[in-house]
Structures are given as structure tokens and as C-alpha cells.
Scaffold this motif. Structure first.
Motif, PDB file in Angstrom:
ATOM      1  N   SER A  84       0.851  -1.195   0.000  1.00 59.22           N
ATOM      2  CA  SER A  84       0.000   0.000   0.000  1.00 59.22           C
ATOM      3  C   SER A  84       0.884   1.242   0.000  1.00 59.22           C
ATOM      4  O   SER A  84       1.962   1.250   0.599  1.00 59.22           O
ATOM      5  CB  SER A  84      -0.928   0.005   1.218  1.00 59.22           C
ATOM      6  OG  SER A  84      -0.183   0.151   2.410  1.00 59.22           O
ATOM      7  N   GLY A  85       0.410   2.276  -0.678  1.00 61.60           N
ATOM      8  CA  GLY A  85       1.106   3.559  -0.713  1.00 61.60           C
ATOM      9  C   GLY A  85       0.176   4.665  -0.283  1.00 61.60           C
ATOM     10  O   GLY A  85      -1.031   4.618  -0.561  1.00 61.60           O
ATOM     11  N   SER A  86       0.725   5.679   0.394  1.00 64.58           N
ATOM     12  CA  SER A  86      -0.125   6.742   0.933  1.00 64.58           C
ATOM     13  C   SER A  86       0.291   8.097   0.371  1.00 64.58           C
ATOM     14  O   SER A  86       1.306   8.233  -0.314  1.00 64.58           O
ATOM     15  CB  SER A  86      -0.060   6.759   2.462  1.00 64.58           C
ATOM     16  OG  SER A  86       1.192   7.223   2.901  1.00 64.58           O
ATOM     17  N   MET A  87      -0.509   9.107   0.693  1.00 68.41           N
ATOM     18  CA  MET A  87      -0.294  10.447   0.166  1.00 68.41           C
ATOM     19  C   MET A  87       0.914  11.137   0.795  1.00 68.41           C
ATOM     20  O   MET A  87       1.344  12.179   0.309  1.00 68.41           O
ATOM     21  CB  MET A  87      -1.538  11.299   0.404  1.00 68.41           C
ATOM     22  CG  MET A  87      -2.783  10.773  -0.268  1.00 68.41           C
ATOM     23  SD  MET A  87      -2.700  10.815  -2.047  1.00 68.41           S
ATOM     24  CE  MET A  87      -3.064  12.525  -2.359  1.00 68.41           C
ATOM     25  N   VAL A 112       2.425   8.910  -3.156  1.00 66.01           N
ATOM     26  CA  VAL A 112       2.649   7.720  -3.980  1.00 66.01           C
ATOM     27  C   VAL A 112       1.369   7.472  -4.772  1.00 66.01           C
ATOM     28  O   VAL A 112       0.304   7.272  -4.194  1.00 66.01           O
ATOM     29  CB  VAL A 112       2.990   6.496  -3.110  1.00 66.01           C
ATOM     30  CG1 VAL A 112       3.231   5.277  -3.982  1.00 66.01           C
ATOM     31  CG2 VAL A 112       4.204   6.783  -2.245  1.00 66.01           C
ATOM     32  N   ARG A 113       1.481   7.512  -6.087  1.00 67.00           N
ATOM     33  CA  ARG A 113       0.297   7.396  -6.935  1.00 67.00           C
ATOM     34  C   ARG A 113       0.164   6.046  -7.609  1.00 67.00           C
ATOM     35  O   ARG A 113      -0.915   5.690  -8.081  1.00 67.00           O
ATOM     36  CB  ARG A 113       0.326   8.485  -8.009  1.00 67.00           C
ATOM     37  CG  ARG A 113      -0.053   9.848  -7.504  1.00 67.00           C
ATOM     38  CD  ARG A 113      -1.481   9.841  -7.038  1.00 67.00           C
ATOM     39  NE  ARG A 113      -1.953  11.154  -6.623  1.00 67.00           N
ATOM     40  CZ  ARG A 113      -3.181  11.399  -6.223  1.00 67.00           C
ATOM     41  NH1 ARG A 113      -4.044  10.414  -6.158  1.00 67.00           N
ATOM     42  NH2 ARG A 113      -3.539  12.605  -5.853  1.00 67.00           N
ATOM     43  N   GLY A 114       1.247   5.299  -7.695  1.00 67.93           N
ATOM     44  CA  GLY A 114       1.170   4.012  -8.385  1.00 67.93           C
ATOM     45  C   GLY A 114       2.092   2.985  -7.761  1.00 67.93           C
ATOM     46  O   GLY A 114       3.214   3.306  -7.370  1.00 67.93           O
ATOM     47  N   VAL A 169       1.128   3.263 -12.523  1.00 69.52           N
ATOM     48  CA  VAL A 169       2.169   2.389 -13.062  1.00 69.52           C
ATOM     49  C   VAL A 169       1.601   0.976 -13.129  1.00 69.52           C
ATOM     50  O   VAL A 169       0.760   0.590 -12.311  1.00 69.52           O
ATOM     51  CB  VAL A 169       3.452   2.443 -12.183  1.00 69.52           C
ATOM     52  CG1 VAL A 169       3.188   1.910 -10.785  1.00 69.52           C
ATOM     53  CG2 VAL A 169       4.595   1.680 -12.829  1.00 69.52           C
ATOM     54  N   ASP A 170       2.044   0.216 -14.126  1.00 70.87           N
ATOM     55  CA  ASP A 170       1.665  -1.194 -14.225  1.00 70.87           C
ATOM     56  C   ASP A 170       2.790  -1.967 -14.882  1.00 70.87           C
ATOM     57  O   ASP A 170       3.499  -1.438 -15.752  1.00 70.87           O
ATOM     58  CB  ASP A 170       0.367  -1.358 -15.028  1.00 70.87           C
ATOM     59  CG  ASP A 170      -0.231  -2.741 -14.846  1.00 70.87           C
ATOM     60  OD1 ASP A 170      -0.114  -3.292 -13.738  1.00 70.87           O
ATOM     61  OD2 ASP A 170      -0.824  -3.280 -15.800  1.00 70.87           O
TER      62      ASP A 170
END
Length: 452
Positions: A84-87, A112-114, A169-170
Motif C-alpha cells: 500500500s502507498g499513501s499520500m 505515492v500514486r502508483g 504504473v503497471d
């Protein structure tokens, strides 16, 4: 005097070995059991009611972030792991079984957006609004079992700085390449500090990107110009684009039918498309009352989960127009990201209140190890429910959902608005020249044009 004695041999009803099956004599003539249908119907009603009584979908909360959870990624190498990534730039690896942090990945200076993981599960790729892409080494499963690993920060394997902020991102299946979304679509390699290829169609920001699981060279993106664009890495330019009336926030491919994908839209609906026919969606999934922020398919491909700005999580059948389940709690705020676990048993949601929440995919599913007779009982109950599901009483019980008051009122208001729009359109058609305003299906109305 002759006496007749009723007798039977013990060999007819005893077992020679413990594994032998006993003979059960049963006459299936329906005239002998005239109440069989009525008994089964009562059992189906009881089973439907018991399913509601034992519906306890919420398993637990994973707390540790100090800002909104903005993105998540599954760990394909470990069933219990999720990232998990946070703001605030914090990235964490969680163990879902113990509901605690296994490892932190510090380094991002902005949101973190992706997040995405490589196919072998050894490399984690993250990107954010600080214009950087970072590659991290994922701890092996044996390290995840240790109790003291959560205090051990990890240094990135590589950090690449680029010209613009990233929004998604993928990772490509079974390859070293991955795609980032921002001012354009960039294709990166693990060993290159600059993109190996870039695609651009228009000047608007790309906000989501997703590789096709069946044909790895094809990827779909959505942009802030309300478009859904299909790219083929074997070509030098984008392949096709469809422009909708409202913006698409996220895209998910069906893993079992890779030609189909579903888009989570700002207009409270999700739209399932066939890649070969983009001029209209195959199915419209509606029930949310605010923008749908994220979507993820189950590994079985038969259902998907959505998270919305209306603070609810819903589960839809892949071909169903309305949701099968709705999950909510009093403390849960706007849901920004959702994921199915790799075994399709649980759903994980990340929201604005800094928590990840773990839910059961089937709300009334019994936890733990089931005895054989318990399994048979559940199978029998589900079979009688499906047999009589068309009857009004059972249909009413199965469809009933408890909604938060705000969602219930917003749903009623939205229904009134849609009915008013329909009446207005009917009146315009009635007062126009015949044929000048042809009737158009709702699915076709949402798509403005297709560009190739």
C-alpha cells in the motif's frame, strides 16, 4: 400351528469394512411425497434468511499509515502479502494473516500514486508526484514471517527522476518492462534510467494504465480528457481511442476473458467494453451514488470489486447491472483503492481515513475449517436458493441490503433526477418532427465518439 417370523439377515445392512457404502432404499415417486416442493421452498426461504443473519463481511482494519491510502498492489509471490502507498510518500508491505506491517519502503517526497509488482514478485515499482520512479527489492516469504522485520527500512534498488509527475504504473507480464502514466505513457526497463519508448495522443494527463493479462503487448489507459486509449507496444503509435461523456478513473481487464475490460467512471457507473467493439459498452454496472475511484477483477474473472467516493465498496457480477454486495462502516471515508486477494476469498480497501480494511468476498461465508457435513449443508442451502431464486419472497430477501442513510437518500435523489431526464427527453421527442430525435440506448449515450 404354523407361525411366520419376520427376519432379515445382518449381512444386508451391516458393513464389511468401514469404507463400504450402505444401501439406502428410497422411492423417488413424487406421489409418495406430495409436500416435497413446499418443504424445499421453506428451506430455501430459511437459507436466504440465515445468509443475512450470518453476514459479517468485515474482518479487520490494518492501521499504520498517517495519511490517505492512495494505491495498492498485490504480491504475486506471496498469498498473504499486499503493498500500500499513501499520500505522505509511505509504502508498506502488509501481512494479511496477522494484519501488521512487515516492511516499510521510505523515499518518496510526495504522494505515492502508483504501485505494481513484477511477475516473479521480487521487484516492487512505485511512482508518485515527486517525478520519480523507484524500484525496490521485495523480501522473500520467509522474511515476512519474522516479527522484527517491520522496523527494518529498505533502500531502493534504483531511483529514476523524470520530467513530470506520475499518476499510475503497471508491470508487463513476464517481462522487465513496465509502463507509467503522467503527461504521457512511458515504457521503462528495469535496467534503463530513461524510458525506452513514449506514447502521446493529445496533451491531457493520463491517469491510469493497465496491461492486458492475455496479450501482454496491449495496454489500456484513461485520461483527463475523458478518453480510454488502447496502445500496442509493437506499434509506434496508439491504436484506438474512445471518448466518453465523463472521465474514467481506473481500468481493469478481465483475467479470464482478456478481450474485455471494465472502466470505473466519474458518473457513478462502471462500463464493460469488448476490445473489438468500442463504440458502445457491453454492460453498464450501476448502483454507486458518487464517482467510482478504483476497480479490480477477481482472479476467477466472474466478478469485480469497486471503491467509490460515496464511502462504500461494492462487488458486481461481471455481467450484472447491479451490485451483489455493498460493504460500509461508520468510520470508513472515501475509498480510493480496492483489490481482490490472489485466492479471491477476500477484498482489501484503502480509504481516506488512513486505514486498509479486509473484507470477506462472500459476506456470510463461514471462517475456518469446515466439516464434511457442514460443506454438504452449505452446498444444499445454496442449491435450494438458486432453484427458487425467481420467487418473489426469496428474491426480496436476497436483494435486500442495508444502506447508510446518506447513500440511501442520494440514491433516491439520483433516481428522481434520472426519471426527470427521461421524461424531458420523451417530451422533446413528442414535440419534435417524427424521426428527428431517434431514441438512443443509455449505453450509446455515454460514448461520444471512437477514434482510430
Amino acid at each position: 400351528m404354523k407361525v411366520k417370523v419376520i427376519s432379515r439377515s445382518a449381512d444386508e445392512f451391516t458393513r464389511e469394512r468401514s469404507q463400504d457404502l450402505q444401501r439406502v432404499f428410497r422411492n423417488f415417486d413424487p406421489t409418495l411425497r406430495p409436500q416435497e416442493k413446499a418443504v424445499e421452498y421453506v428451506r430455501a426461504v430459511t437459507a436466504a434468511k440465515l445468509e443475512k443473519v450470518f453476514a459479517r463481511p468485515f474482518v479487520g482494519a490494518l492501521d499504520g499509515h498517517i495519511d490517505s491510502v492512495s494505491c495498492m498492489a498485490k504480491n504475486p509471490n506471496h498469498l498473504k502479502g499486499i503493498f500500500s502507498g499513501s499520500m505522505d510518500g509511505d509504502i508498506r508491505l502488509w501481512d494479511l494473516a496477522t494484519r501488521r506491517t512487515v516492511r516499510q519502503f521510505p523515499g518518496h517526497q510526495g504522494a505515492v500514486r502508483g504501485l505494481t509488482s513484477s511477475t516473479d514478485g521480487q521487484v516492487l515499482v512505485s511512482c508518485g508526484t515527486d517525478c520519480t520512479v523507484r524500484l525496490w527489492k521485495v523480501p522473500v516469504a520467509s522474511v515476512m514471517e519474522l516479527d522484527d522485520s517491520s522496523d527494518d527500512p529498505t533502500e531502493p534498488l534504483a531511483a529514476y527522476v523524470w520530467n513530470n509527475a506520475f499518476w499510475a504504473v503497471d508491470h508487463k507480464w513476464d517481462d522487465n518492462r513496465f509502463a507509467t502514466a503522467g503527461a504521457q505513457v512511458d515504457i521503462w526497463d528495469h535496467n534503463r534510467s530513461q524510458p525506452v519508448n513514449s506514447y502521446e495522443w493529445g496533451k491531457d494527463t493520463v491517469i491510469s494504465v493497465r496491461f492486458n493479462p492475455g496479450e501482454p503487448d496491449i495496454l489500456a489507459t484513461s485520461g483527463s480528457d475523458r478518453s480510454i486509449t488502447i496502445y500496442d507496444l509493437r506499434l509506434s503509435s496508439p491504436a484506438r481511442k474512445v471518448i466518453m461523456r465523463t472521465k474514467t478513473n481506473s481500468i481493469a481487464w478481465n483475467p479470464m476473458e482478456p478481450m474485455n475490460f471494465t472502466a470505473a467512471n466519474e458518473d457513478c457507473n462502471c462500463y464493460s467494453y469488448d476490445l473489438r467493439k468500442l463504440d458502445e459498452p457491453k454492460c453498464v454496472h450501476q448502483d454507486h451514488v458518487s464517482a467510482v475511484m478504483d476497480i479490480d477483477y477477481s482472479p476467477t474473472g466472474r466478478e469485480f470489486v469497486t471503491g467509490s467516493y460515496d464511502r462504500t465498496v461494492r462487488i458486481f457480477q461481471y455481467n450484472g447491472g447491479h451490485s451483489r454486495e455493498i460493504y460500509h462502516t461508520k468510520r470508513m471515508q472515501r475509498v480510493f483503492c480496492v483489490k481482490f486477494t490472489c485466492d479471491a476469498s477476500y477484498v482489501v480497501s484503502g480509504s481516506d481515513d488512513t486505514n486498509l480494511r479486509l473484507w470477506k468476498a462472500n459476506a456470510s461465508e463461514q471462517m475456518g475449517v469446515l466439516l464434511p457435513r457442514e460443506k454438504k449443508k452449505h452446498e444444499y442451502q445454496s442449491s435450494v436458493k438458486s432453484r427458487y431464486k425467481h420467487l418473489p419472497e426469496i428474491k426480496r430477501i436476497v436483494r435486500h441490503r442495508h444502506l447508510p442513510k446518506a447513500v440511501f437518500k442520494a440514491d433516491a435523489t439520483r433516481r428522481i433526477q434520472m426519471e426527470a431526464e427521461r421524461r424531458k427527453e420523451d417530451r422533446r421527442r413528442a414535440h419534435s418532427a417524427p424521426g428527428s430525435r431517434p431514441k438512443q440506448a443509455f449505453r450509446k449515450k455515454r460514448v461520444l465518439q471512437e477514434v482510430e
